[in-house]
Write an enzyme that holds these catalytic residues in place. Structure first.
Site, mmCIF file in Angstrom:
data_model
loop_
_atom_site.group_PDB
_atom_site.id
_atom_site.type_symbol
_atom_site.label_atom_id
_atom_site.label_comp_id
_atom_site.label_asym_id
_atom_site.label_seq_id
_atom_site.Cartn_x
_atom_site.Cartn_y
_atom_site.Cartn_z
ATOM 1 C CB ALA A 138 -0.927 0.003 1.218
ATOM 2 N N GLY A 139 1.910 1.208 -0.834
ATOM 3 C CA GLY A 139 2.826 2.337 -0.917
ATOM 4 C C GLY A 139 2.652 3.116 -2.208
ATOM 5 N N GLY A 150 3.587 2.425 -5.109
ATOM 6 C CA GLY A 150 3.143 1.570 -6.204
ATOM 7 C C GLY A 150 1.769 0.980 -5.959
ATOM 8 C CB SER A 192 -0.533 -3.017 3.516
ATOM 9 O OG SER A 192 0.600 -2.332 4.036
ATOM 10 C CB ALA A 231 1.880 -11.162 2.029
ATOM 11 C CB CYS A 283 17.287 4.015 -3.682
ATOM 12 S SG CYS A 283 16.143 5.399 -3.670
ATOM 13 N N GLY A 288 9.923 7.339 -9.033
ATOM 14 C CA GLY A 288 8.468 7.442 -8.993
ATOM 15 C C GLY A 288 7.820 7.427 -10.355
ATOM 16 C CB CYS A 323 14.792 12.070 -9.679
ATOM 17 S SG CYS A 323 15.081 12.100 -7.896
#
Length: 424
Positions: free
Chosen positions: A9-10, A12, A34, A78, A159, A320, A353
């Site tokens: 639930a982020g 994405g 989530s 999960a 990242c 993103g 970005c």
């Protein structure tokens, strides 16, 4: 009637739910699973870590907003995926059946790969809002008794933007407090050079980021592998261009933030045909797993090879805009399968970005992300700082209203329009 389950639930997972719901039939169901009840805007975490934002400003309960769009939410998380029988084993032992599954979990943070790394060790993190809140408390203590800072990314990290961002944000905050002169700063990174970004550089990123770091008196060590972190001390091996160790560093610190390498989450790790050895989801050009044709994946959990081989391992980032394009392609491909057609939509995989420096910022555009590129553009200015603040508000509003329209490209084009006005 089809049941589509989304893991995560982020950045994405939430847009995935909204875009799918808008495309599916009235009788089709969408469930978001989530391991946390909230959505939080990850790009704001560096601000939280220096207490420029509160947790409440960047986080909200997901279920009520999803419910307004007729999307179910399950906060059990999960425990294990069973793709051969189309089921997700939830954290509380229940089994959830699906017709289609979208994995949008983000990564597992591999702090355990380096002794002493992470919030359970001796360094801070901005990868999750929980970590950022902890980092903010540590920052308050640090600014009361300042000393050396070590900031950067561990070997295997993919990242790098938030590491640069946080280094410059710390610099800005320390200057505002008028204690910057008491804080030597060292940037540690596996990148072969400053501005590599896991992308083999973008435009003039090397020159511009080196210049920005010199201007702010931030030293750096590239081709760096963190060997061990102790209380107030980091042991780092610096490698040459052939990968051989050329120097060992013992870096003292009173405060440190290091981004870890990523892995796949435990629920999918090691499932043959679904993941690579690091646990990232294998996909084809349509975001679909080659073995399990009703499983798709979007975001950081997707397996993407490094842009190039580097002396110390680096990964390719998933920004993103790239994630948003994956989401849109996946939504249309699931719709196609439900209508008896073959998937045809493809994500653009472009990188855009906006990185805040606290009082200015950098922006880069790489089209496509992996070179050779049609567009490779990099710029710096106060407009980026202002644009990111505006984008934070825009994205949070999108998540609360359930707007299914992709916004990254549209928004960045506006930001580039601001740049053109400034240049005139």
């Amino acid at each position: 009637m089809a049941h589509i389950v989304i893991l995560g639930a982020g950045i994405g997972g939430m847009p995935m739910a909204y875009e799918l719901k808008a495309l599916l039939g009235a009788n089709d169901r969408v469930t978001v699973v989530s391991n946390t009840s909230t959505f939080h805007f990850v790009p704001s975490n560096p601000w939280v870590a220096v207490n420029w934002r509160t947790r409440d400003a960047v986080e909200f309960e997901a279920a009520p907003y999803l419910a307004k769009k007729g999307i179910a939410f399950d906060g059990a998380g999960a425990k294990r995926l069973h793709p051969e029988r189309n089921q997700v084993e939830l954290g509380d032992g229940r089994l959830l059946d699906y017709d289609f599954l979208v994995i949008a979990t983000g990564p597992k943070l591999a702090f355990d790969e380096i002794e002493g790394l992470g919030p359970q060790g001796y360094t801070q993190s901005v990868c999750h809002v929980d970590h950022a809140v902890t980092a903010g408390a540590a920052w308050d203590k640090f600014t009361a008794a300042p000393g050396p800072v070590v900031v950067g990314a561990a070997q295997g990290a993919s990242c790098f933007g938030p590491a640069y961002e946080f280094a410059f944000i710390m610099d800005t905050d320390l200057r505002k407090r008028k204690i910057r002169d008491r804080v030597p700063m060292t940037y540690v990174t596996p990148e072969p050079y400053i501005g590599h970004l896991g992308l083999s550089g973008v435009g003039d990123s090397k020159t511009m980021l080196e210049s920005a770091m010199r201007e702010r008196h931030i030293k750096w060590i590239c081709n760096a592998k963190i060997l061990k972190v102790e209380d107030g001390k980091m042991l780092v091996a610096e490698h040459d261009e052939n990968g051989a160790v050329k120097k060992q560093h013992e870096l003292p610190f009173a405060y440190s933030m290091v981004l870890p390498a990523f892995k796949g989450i435990d629920a999918v790790f090691g499932i043959e045909g679904l993941t690579n050895p690091r646990g990232f989801i294998l996909i084809d050009e349509h975001q679909r797993n080659p073995k399990f044709k009703n499983i798709y994946a979007v975001g950081v959990c997707v397996a993407i090879p490094p842009v190039e081989v580097t002396p110390v391992p680096t990964g390719a980032p998933k920004t993103g805009y790239m994630i948003e394009s994956m989401v849109t392609a996946t939504a249309h491909n699931i719709q196609a399968q439900l209508q008896g057609r073959e998937p045809s939509a493809k994500a653009t995989w472009n990188a855009i970005c906006l990185a805040d420096f606290g009082d200015s910022g950098i922006a880069f555009v790489a089209l496509p992300q992996i070179p050779p590129r049609n567009v490779s553009w990099f710029s710096e200015g106060k407009w980026v700082h202002l644009a990111k603040i505006a984008f934070e508000k825009y994205f949070m509003r999108k998540m609360k209203t359930g707007n299914s329209e992709p916004i990254y490209e549209k928004y960045v084009l506006k930001a580039l329009g601001i740049l053109k006005i400034k240049e005139k």
